[in-house]
Design a protein around this motif. Structure first.
Motif, short mmCIF file in Angstrom:
data_model
loop_
_atom_site.label_atom_id
_atom_site.label_comp_id
_atom_site.label_asym_id
_atom_site.label_seq_id
_atom_site.Cartn_x
_atom_site.Cartn_y
_atom_site.Cartn_z
N VAL A 74 0.84 -1.19 0.00
CA VAL A 74 0.00 0.00 0.00
C VAL A 74 0.88 1.24 0.00
O VAL A 74 1.95 1.27 0.61
CB VAL A 74 -0.93 -0.02 1.23
N THR A 75 0.46 2.28 -0.71
CA THR A 75 1.25 3.51 -0.74
C THR A 75 1.04 4.30 0.54
O THR A 75 0.06 4.10 1.26
CB THR A 75 0.87 4.39 -1.94
N LEU A 76 1.97 5.22 0.80
CA LEU A 76 1.85 6.06 2.00
C LEU A 76 0.57 6.88 1.94
O LEU A 76 -0.12 7.05 2.95
CB LEU A 76 3.07 6.97 2.12
N GLN A 77 0.22 7.38 0.75
CA GLN A 77 -0.98 8.18 0.59
C GLN A 77 -2.23 7.35 0.87
O GLN A 77 -3.16 7.82 1.55
CB GLN A 77 -1.05 8.77 -0.82
N SER B 169 -6.14 8.59 8.55
CA SER B 169 -6.49 9.95 8.99
C SER B 169 -7.96 10.06 9.36
O SER B 169 -8.33 10.90 10.20
CB SER B 169 -6.15 10.97 7.91
N GLN B 170 -8.81 9.25 8.75
CA GLN B 170 -10.24 9.33 9.05
C GLN B 170 -10.57 8.84 10.45
O GLN B 170 -11.64 9.13 10.98
CB GLN B 170 -11.03 8.50 8.01
N ARG B 171 -9.64 8.11 11.07
CA ARG B 171 -9.89 7.57 12.40
C ARG B 171 -9.29 8.43 13.51
O ARG B 171 -9.42 8.09 14.69
CB ARG B 171 -9.29 6.15 12.51
N GLN B 172 -8.63 9.53 13.14
CA GLN B 172 -7.94 10.35 14.13
C GLN B 172 -8.85 11.44 14.68
O GLN B 172 -9.62 12.07 13.94
CB GLN B 172 -6.67 10.98 13.53
N LEU B 173 -8.77 11.66 15.99
CA LEU B 173 -9.54 12.72 16.65
C LEU B 173 -8.70 14.00 16.64
O LEU B 173 -8.01 14.32 17.61
CB LEU B 173 -9.89 12.30 18.08
N TRP B 174 -8.76 14.73 15.56
CA TRP B 174 -7.93 15.92 15.36
C TRP B 174 -8.77 17.19 15.41
O TRP B 174 -9.93 17.21 15.00
CB TRP B 174 -7.24 15.86 14.00
N ARG C 139 4.33 5.87 12.71
CA ARG C 139 4.07 5.08 13.92
C ARG C 139 2.72 4.39 13.84
O ARG C 139 2.56 3.24 14.26
CB ARG C 139 4.14 5.96 15.17
N GLY C 140 1.74 5.07 13.26
CA GLY C 140 0.44 4.46 13.06
C GLY C 140 0.52 3.27 12.12
O GLY C 140 -0.14 2.24 12.32
N ALA C 141 1.33 3.41 11.07
CA ALA C 141 1.49 2.31 10.12
C ALA C 141 2.22 1.12 10.74
O ALA C 141 1.89 -0.04 10.45
CB ALA C 141 2.27 2.81 8.90
N ASP D 57 -0.19 -0.72 12.95
CA ASP D 57 -1.14 -1.47 12.13
C ASP D 57 -0.48 -2.61 11.35
O ASP D 57 -1.12 -3.24 10.51
CB ASP D 57 -1.84 -0.52 11.14
N ARG D 58 0.80 -2.84 11.58
CA ARG D 58 1.57 -3.90 10.92
C ARG D 58 1.61 -3.70 9.40
O ARG D 58 1.54 -4.66 8.63
CB ARG D 58 0.98 -5.27 11.24
N VAL D 59 1.72 -2.44 8.98
CA VAL D 59 1.85 -2.12 7.56
C VAL D 59 3.31 -1.83 7.23
O VAL D 59 3.77 -2.07 6.11
CB VAL D 59 0.96 -0.92 7.20
N MET D 60 4.05 -1.32 8.22
CA MET D 60 5.48 -1.03 8.07
C MET D 60 6.24 -1.70 9.21
O MET D 60 5.66 -2.00 10.26
CB MET D 60 5.73 0.49 8.07
N THR D 61 7.54 -1.87 8.99
CA THR D 61 8.37 -2.48 10.04
C THR D 61 9.28 -1.49 10.72
O THR D 61 9.70 -1.72 11.86
CB THR D 61 9.24 -3.61 9.44
N ALA D 62 9.63 -0.39 10.05
CA ALA D 62 10.58 0.56 10.61
C ALA D 62 10.26 1.97 10.15
O ALA D 62 9.58 2.18 9.14
CB ALA D 62 12.01 0.19 10.21
#
Length: 318
Positions: free
Chosen positions: A14-17, A24-29, A87-89, A92-97
């Motif tokens: 999946v791309t970063l975008q 971003s839709q799940r963030q309380l901003w 950090r969110g990724a 969510d186990r989408v990235m490792t580092a």
């Protein structure tokens, strides 16, 4: 899989975008926070790269491209937002580092070099040059340390004239297409002690100029527009023959006065509405006397107290 760091190769495509659009839709901003993240993503040079292929070199190249066209503080904010996204990724186990770790960022100017604090004479001139209806704005920034949005949010009912206290309970912010009245940021809702002269100025304003709307806004507007107040502050500076200051510099003036009067860190923190004392120290630590100054002053007091008086010296000689 044993260490818990395994990431499915299909997920990492999946791309970063794409991840941002979902995350971003799940963030309380707050609206301003979301706007900052949106600006960061629009400018990000690797937003269309698969997260599994992101490298430190991508982030370094992006930082280099921002240098010169954006302020160092803005660059640091964008990299900070990127790290929050990464950090969110990772969670969510989408990235490792995190590919931004270790990336060098442009240096910020030292706080004492970047901060501009008007002199008492300049503040007096600005207050004198202000139109009668606008004087509470100048006074509340310079002698109560309120932010622009906080002054815009003041209503007559917030002022306890007999107790000489102003309760900061709301702020007004410009958001796309509208003015929004909201609670102050974390730690900013506070009572502010008012000096007698400021109480008298506010009382005279309410009696002579009046308030606005059923809510009793102190400044014109229902609610007042912070951008409009900032514009009027600039015009007031012109009439006073003073240049180079903003309403936030008046807040610095207030803070510097509290520190010069001997107020401790926690007192200044509460008066300014900072979320923590560490924020106050980060911004204003250079205004407090350092350890050497305190040691020198204490030793001087000890030396004066131990010095024999002239009468005792004459008595001993006799």
């Amino acid at each position: 899989m044993v260490t818990g760091t395994y990431v499915d190769p299909k997920t990492s495509k999946v791309t970063l975008q794409s991840f941002y659009d979902d995350w971003s839709q799940r963030q309380l901003w707050a609206t301003s926070t979301r706007a900052n993240f949106e600006s960061m993503m629009k400018d990000c040079s690797f937003r269309d790269i698969e997260v599994g292929k992101l490298r430190r070199s991508h982030v370094e190249a992006w930082v280099k491209s921002m240098e010169g066209r954006l302020a160092p503080g803005t660059i640091r904010t964008r990299i900070g937002n990127l790290r929050t996204l990464v950090r969110g990724a990772i969670v969510d186990r989408v990235m490792t580092a995190d590919p931004s770790l270790g990336v060098r960022l442009p240096r910020l100017r030292r706080t004492q070099a970047a901060m501009r604090i008007p002199s008492p004479e300049q503040v007096g001139g600005i207050l004198e040059a202000a139109e009668e209806w606008f004087r509470p704005f100048v006074a509340l920034t310079a002698f109560a340390g309120l932010r622009i949005g906080e002054v815009a949010g003041v209503q007559a009912g917030d002022i306890a004239f007999l107790k000489r206290t102003l309760q900061v309970t709301r702020q007004v912010q410009n958001e796309p297409g509208e003015l929004v009245v909201k609670a102050p940021t974390h730690g900013s809702e506070r009572p502010v002690p008012l000096p007698d002269d400021l109480v008298a100025l506010l009382s005279k304003h309410v009696a002579d100029v009046g308030v606005h709307g059923e809510a009793g806004w102190l400044m014109p507007g229902r609610p007042p527009n912070p951008d409009s107040l900032s514009w009027h502050f600039g015009k007031t500076l012109e009439r006073a023959g003073v240049t180079g200051y903003t309403p936030h510099d008046m807040r610095h003036f207030y803070a510097s006065g509290l520190i010069a009067a001997g107020c401790d860190v926690v007192t200044v923190q509460r008066a300014l509405g900072h979320a923590s004392a560490s924020t106050t120290l980060r911004v204003y630590s250079h205004l407090w006397a350092d350890a050497e100054d305190r040691t020198r002053s204490a030793a001087a007091t000890l030396m004066r107290s131990a010095r024999p008086s002239a009468d005792s010296v004459r008595t001993e000689r006799a």
